[in-house]
Design a protein around this motif. Structure first.
Motif, PDB file in Angstrom:
ATOM      1  N   LEU A  45       0.828  -1.210   0.000  1.00  0.00           N
ATOM      2  CA  LEU A  45       0.000   0.000   0.000  1.00  0.00           C
ATOM      3  C   LEU A  45       0.862   1.261   0.000  1.00  0.00           C
ATOM      4  CD1 LEU A  45      -2.770   1.367   0.158  1.00  0.00           C
ATOM      5  CD2 LEU A  45      -2.653   1.139   2.651  1.00  0.00           C
ATOM      6  N   GLU A  46       1.941   1.238   0.768  1.00  0.00           N
ATOM      7  CA  GLU A  46       2.828   2.401   0.802  1.00  0.00           C
ATOM      8  C   GLU A  46       3.434   2.672  -0.569  1.00  0.00           C
ATOM      9  OE1 GLU A  46       6.772   4.163   3.117  1.00  0.00           O
ATOM     10  OE2 GLU A  46       5.851   2.296   3.786  1.00  0.00           O
ATOM     11  N   LEU A  47       3.848   1.610  -1.264  1.00  0.00           N
ATOM     12  CA  LEU A  47       4.422   1.801  -2.595  1.00  0.00           C
ATOM     13  C   LEU A  47       3.355   2.243  -3.596  1.00  0.00           C
ATOM     14  CD1 LEU A  47       6.847  -1.270  -2.703  1.00  0.00           C
ATOM     15  CD2 LEU A  47       7.408   1.133  -2.295  1.00  0.00           C
ATOM     16  N   MET A  48       2.129   1.745  -3.431  1.00  0.00           N
ATOM     17  CA  MET A  48       1.020   2.237  -4.260  1.00  0.00           C
ATOM     18  C   MET A  48       0.839   3.738  -4.054  1.00  0.00           C
ATOM     19  SD  MET A  48      -1.715  -0.845  -3.520  1.00  0.00           S
ATOM     20  CE  MET A  48      -3.140   0.171  -4.001  1.00  0.00           C
ATOM     21  N   ALA A  64      -5.771   7.233  -2.011  1.00  0.00           N
ATOM     22  CA  ALA A  64      -6.200   8.477  -1.358  1.00  0.00           C
ATOM     23  C   ALA A  64      -6.327   8.283   0.149  1.00  0.00           C
ATOM     24  CB  ALA A  64      -7.527   8.944  -1.946  1.00  0.00           C
ATOM     25  N   ARG A  65      -6.898   7.161   0.567  1.00  0.00           N
ATOM     26  CA  ARG A  65      -7.045   6.883   1.992  1.00  0.00           C
ATOM     27  C   ARG A  65      -5.690   6.702   2.651  1.00  0.00           C
ATOM     28  NH1 ARG A  65     -11.262   2.375   3.453  1.00  0.00           N
ATOM     29  NH2 ARG A  65     -10.484   3.053   5.490  1.00  0.00           N
ATOM     30  N   ALA A  66      -4.766   6.053   1.937  1.00  0.00           N
ATOM     31  CA  ALA A  66      -3.419   5.856   2.478  1.00  0.00           C
ATOM     32  C   ALA A  66      -2.721   7.196   2.686  1.00  0.00           C
ATOM     33  CB  ALA A  66      -2.602   4.970   1.542  1.00  0.00           C
ATOM     34  N   ARG A  67      -2.808   8.055   1.697  1.00  0.00           N
ATOM     35  CA  ARG A  67      -2.162   9.371   1.806  1.00  0.00           C
ATOM     36  C   ARG A  67      -2.804  10.211   2.890  1.00  0.00           C
ATOM     37  NH1 ARG A  67      -1.524  10.411  -4.737  1.00  0.00           N
ATOM     38  NH2 ARG A  67       0.463   9.308  -4.964  1.00  0.00           N
ATOM     39  N   ASP A  68      -4.112  10.114   3.037  1.00  0.00           N
ATOM     40  CA  ASP A  68      -4.793  10.838   4.131  1.00  0.00           C
ATOM     41  C   ASP A  68      -4.289  10.373   5.496  1.00  0.00           C
ATOM     42  OD1 ASP A  68      -6.277  12.298   2.355  1.00  0.00           O
ATOM     43  OD2 ASP A  68      -8.083  11.048   2.523  1.00  0.00           O
ATOM     44  N   ALA A  69      -3.888   9.085   5.559  1.00  0.00           N
ATOM     45  CA  ALA A  69      -3.399   8.531   6.818  1.00  0.00           C
ATOM     46  C   ALA A  69      -1.891   8.743   6.999  1.00  0.00           C
ATOM     47  CB  ALA A  69      -3.718   7.041   6.889  1.00  0.00           C
ATOM     48  N   GLY A  70      -1.269   9.449   6.052  1.00  0.00           N
ATOM     49  CA  GLY A  70       0.155   9.727   6.143  1.00  0.00           C
ATOM     50  C   GLY A  70       1.058   8.633   5.614  1.00  0.00           C
ATOM     51  N   ASN A  83      -2.600  -9.837  -6.497  1.00  0.00           N
ATOM     52  CA  ASN A  83      -3.383 -10.472  -5.431  1.00  0.00           C
ATOM     53  C   ASN A  83      -3.353  -9.643  -4.148  1.00  0.00           C
ATOM     54  OD1 ASN A  83      -4.029 -12.619  -7.097  1.00  0.00           O
ATOM     55  ND2 ASN A  83      -2.377 -13.932  -6.339  1.00  0.00           N
ATOM     56  N   ARG A  84      -2.166  -9.114  -3.823  1.00  0.00           N
ATOM     57  CA  ARG A  84      -2.044  -8.275  -2.620  1.00  0.00           C
ATOM     58  C   ARG A  84      -2.897  -7.021  -2.759  1.00  0.00           C
ATOM     59  NH1 ARG A  84      -0.173 -12.246  -0.920  1.00  0.00           N
ATOM     60  NH2 ARG A  84       1.881 -12.634   0.012  1.00  0.00           N
ATOM     61  N   VAL A  85      -2.875  -6.414  -3.934  1.00  0.00           N
ATOM     62  CA  VAL A  85      -3.675  -5.202  -4.152  1.00  0.00           C
ATOM     63  C   VAL A  85      -5.157  -5.511  -3.988  1.00  0.00           C
ATOM     64  CG1 VAL A  85      -4.376  -3.461  -5.848  1.00  0.00           C
ATOM     65  CG2 VAL A  85      -1.952  -4.083  -5.624  1.00  0.00           C
ATOM     66  N   SER A  86      -5.593  -6.635  -4.520  1.00  0.00           N
ATOM     67  CA  SER A  86      -7.004  -7.031  -4.387  1.00  0.00           C
ATOM     68  C   SER A  86      -7.376  -7.222  -2.915  1.00  0.00           C
ATOM     69  CB  SER A  86      -7.272  -8.332  -5.158  1.00  0.00           C
ATOM     70  OG  SER A  86      -7.085  -8.136  -6.543  1.00  0.00           O
ATOM     71  N   GLU A  87      -6.463  -7.842  -2.149  1.00  0.00           N
ATOM     72  CA  GLU A  87      -6.719  -8.048  -0.728  1.00  0.00           C
ATOM     73  C   GLU A  87      -6.790  -6.716   0.013  1.00  0.00           C
ATOM     74  OE1 GLU A  87      -3.463 -10.532   0.266  1.00  0.00           O
ATOM     75  OE2 GLU A  87      -4.260 -12.285  -0.787  1.00  0.00           O
ATOM     76  N   ILE A  88      -5.922  -5.790  -0.374  1.00  0.00           N
ATOM     77  CA  ILE A  88      -5.925  -4.467   0.256  1.00  0.00           C
ATOM     78  C   ILE A  88      -7.243  -3.751  -0.011  1.00  0.00           C
ATOM     79  CG2 ILE A  88      -4.870  -2.167   0.142  1.00  0.00           C
ATOM     80  CD1 ILE A  88      -2.181  -3.666  -0.411  1.00  0.00           C
ATOM     81  N   LEU A  89      -7.680  -3.760  -1.266  1.00  0.00           N
ATOM     82  CA  LEU A  89      -8.945  -3.096  -1.610  1.00  0.00           C
ATOM     83  C   LEU A  89     -10.103  -3.714  -0.837  1.00  0.00           C
ATOM     84  CD1 LEU A  89      -8.671  -2.623  -5.498  1.00  0.00           C
ATOM     85  CD2 LEU A  89      -8.002  -1.060  -3.677  1.00  0.00           C
ATOM     86  N   ALA A  90     -10.095  -5.039  -0.712  1.00  0.00           N
ATOM     87  CA  ALA A  90     -11.187  -5.705   0.002  1.00  0.00           C
ATOM     88  C   ALA A  90     -11.183  -5.328   1.478  1.00  0.00           C
ATOM     89  CB  ALA A  90     -11.059  -7.217  -0.161  1.00  0.00           C
TER      90      ALA A  90
END
Length: 217
Positions: free
Chosen positions: A161-164, A205-211, A186-193
């Motif tokens: 997620l950080e690299l995304m 966007a949510r990751a960046r909002d969380a710093g 697969n990891r990205v799909s798991e993250i979205l879920a």
């Protein structure tokens, strides 16, 4: 007796190391290679217990070779033997699957002890490298007292997620983490879920909002 493969593109250093290893009663050098591609092929054919691997070499290099060996032959212990002691090199080697990391200035006794230890399944680092590893995990332990965003994610998913959030696509993430693109997808799909995000952009966007990953530039 521990079987060892030596991988280094500098013929003079390789010859010197082979001479040192040949004098060890409990070490049997089964082969040598001068680049990453040959190292992977040599592991396939010679099945050594331990590989002493340089990092900076022509072709795919030591990191990619280590990752391929770790994936295809997890029973083979790769020990990085290099001049590079920077943190990026150390942790890239660990992510690739190396079980040991020594500097080329290490003495014969250190090399012999390391070979024996990793053959037993242990992980070994040279003194200055160990300081970096301990320092890193000490800082991680301190940071862990602060609540983390998205605790439902695994450490690997947080890394992806950080690299995304830094703007890397799946191919770039795969190269950075020494994973296949399929694994990253697969990891990205798991993250979205887990984040209940409908799109990759929403998760970023949510990751960046969380710093995480920094604000978009």
């Amino acid at each position: 007796m521990t079987t060892v493969l030596v991988v280094d593109d500098h013929a003079l250093f390789r010859a010197g190391l082979l001479a040192v290893l040949s004098a060890m009663d409990d070490v049997d050098v089964v082969g040598e290679a001068a680049n990453g591609e040959d190292a992977v092929a040599a592991v396939e054919s010679m099945q050594p217990q331990v590989v002493l691997m340089d990092l900076r070499m022509p072709g795919i290099g030591g990191l990619a070779a280590t990752a391929r060996i770790a994936e295809r032959h997890p029973e083979v212990a790769v020990v990085v033997l290099t001049m590079s002691e920077d943190a990026d090199s150390v942790f890239a080697a660990l992510r690739a699957g190396a079980r040991g990391y020594l500097l080329k200035e290490a003495g014969a006794d250190d090399v012999q002890r390391t070979i024996a230890a990793v053959a037993r399944g242990e992980a070994v680092f040279g003194p200055r490298v160990a300081e970096q590893v301990v320092g890193f995990f000490s800082s991680e332990s301190t940071a862990s007292t602060v609540p983390q965003a998205f605790p439902e994610l695994t450490s690997r998913e947080r890394e992806v997620l950080e690299l995304m959030a830094r703007g890397l696509d799946n191919a770039a993430i795969a190269r950075r983490l020494f994973l296949s693109e399929k694994t990253v997808r697969n990891r990205v799909s798991e993250i979205l879920a887990k984040l209940r995000a409908r799109t990759r952009a929403e998760a970023v966007a949510r990751a960046r909002d969380a710093g995480i990953g920094g604000a978009p530039g």
